[in-house]
Design a protein around this motif. Structure first.
Motif, PDB file in Angstrom:
ATOM      1  N   GLN A 179     134.261  52.859  20.675  1.00 51.80           N
ATOM      2  CA  GLN A 179     135.350  54.230  20.288  1.00 51.80           C
ATOM      3  C   GLN A 179     136.710  53.441  20.672  1.00 51.80           C
ATOM      4  O   GLN A 179     137.587  53.121  19.717  1.00 51.80           O
ATOM      5  N   ARG A 180     136.203  52.734  21.987  1.00 46.85           N
ATOM      6  CA  ARG A 180     137.531  52.205  22.460  1.00 46.85           C
ATOM      7  C   ARG A 180     138.218  50.469  21.654  1.00 46.85           C
ATOM      8  O   ARG A 180     139.251  51.419  21.691  1.00 46.85           O
ATOM      9  N   TYR A 181     137.225  50.327  21.516  1.00 43.84           N
ATOM     10  CA  TYR A 181     137.629  49.094  20.265  1.00 43.84           C
ATOM     11  C   TYR A 181     137.980  48.911  19.682  1.00 43.84           C
ATOM     12  O   TYR A 181     138.196  47.926  18.126  1.00 43.84           O
ATOM     13  N   GLY A 182     137.589  50.435  18.658  1.00 40.47           N
ATOM     14  CA  GLY A 182     137.413  50.625  16.931  1.00 40.47           C
ATOM     15  C   GLY A 182     137.157  49.495  16.572  1.00 40.47           C
ATOM     16  O   GLY A 182     137.841  49.680  15.023  1.00 40.47           O
ATOM     17  N   GLU A 183     135.793  49.574  16.975  1.00 38.83           N
ATOM     18  CA  GLU A 183     135.121  48.445  15.991  1.00 38.83           C
ATOM     19  C   GLU A 183     134.480  48.778  14.204  1.00 38.83           C
ATOM     20  O   GLU A 183     133.904  50.653  14.241  1.00 38.83           O
TER      21      GLU A 183
END
Length: 175
Positions: A123-127
């Motif tokens: 979620q943090r990296y938006g993968e």
């Protein structure tokens, strides 16, 4: 209704519901893949495969596997080595059941915890997925639902086997 009966009904409901949802997911995936294969075959007639079909399969099968774990645990369907069960006294087998259930609860809890952390990272990296650009963290979240249910049912199984250790069954009685 006593507390144990209530826990039994709740654990059964959670495990059964997750298994049904997992089964429905697999059926939907089979239908989707049949449509996709037909679309590939019928491209000359203007049809096409389902976009990102392999991504849907990866996400759906991952969820379904986690969805089946609570039912498998509740039914004592995980792999077991019963080689010594006939040799050991019943009390020893009940002790082994408690130990195994504690181990499964620990494993389920660790799996849920690590899925939670993995989901937060994704979620943090938006993968996103390659074709559909679907956020990968949502697939982790779907698996996490099953993993949390697995941990909850595993905790119930520890209580169930502990109860059987303390209150052994009489012949023909269901505890």
């Amino acid at each position: 209704m006593d507390m144990y009966s209530l826990l039994t009904k709740v654990a059964d409901f959670i495990a059964r519901t997750m298994a049904y949802v997992g089964g429905a997911t697999l059926i939907a995936l089979v239908v989707m893949i049949c449509i996709s294969i037909a679309g590939r075959t019928l491209v000359p007639f203007g049809l096409s495969p389902v976009k990102g079909d392999f991504e849907w399969i990866e996400i759906g099968v991952g969820f379904a596997i986690f969805a089946f774990l609570p039912w498998c645990q509740l039914q004592r369907g995980h792999a077991a080595v019963d080689l010594f069960e006939p040799v050991f006294p019943k009390a020893m087998n009940r002790v082994i059941d408690v130990i195994v259930d504690i181990g499964m609860f620990a494993a389920a809890t660790i799996i849920a915890w690590r899925l939670w952390l993995g989901m937060l990272d994704k979620q943090r990296y938006g993968e996103t997925t390659f074709i559909l650009q679907f956020p990968v963290w949502t697939a982790y979240a779907a698996g996490l639902v099953g993993a949390v249910a697995f941990a909850a049912v595993s905790l119930y199984c520890v209580i169930r086997s502990g109860r059987r250790l303390v209150l052994p069954r009489r012949e023909g009685e269901h505890v």
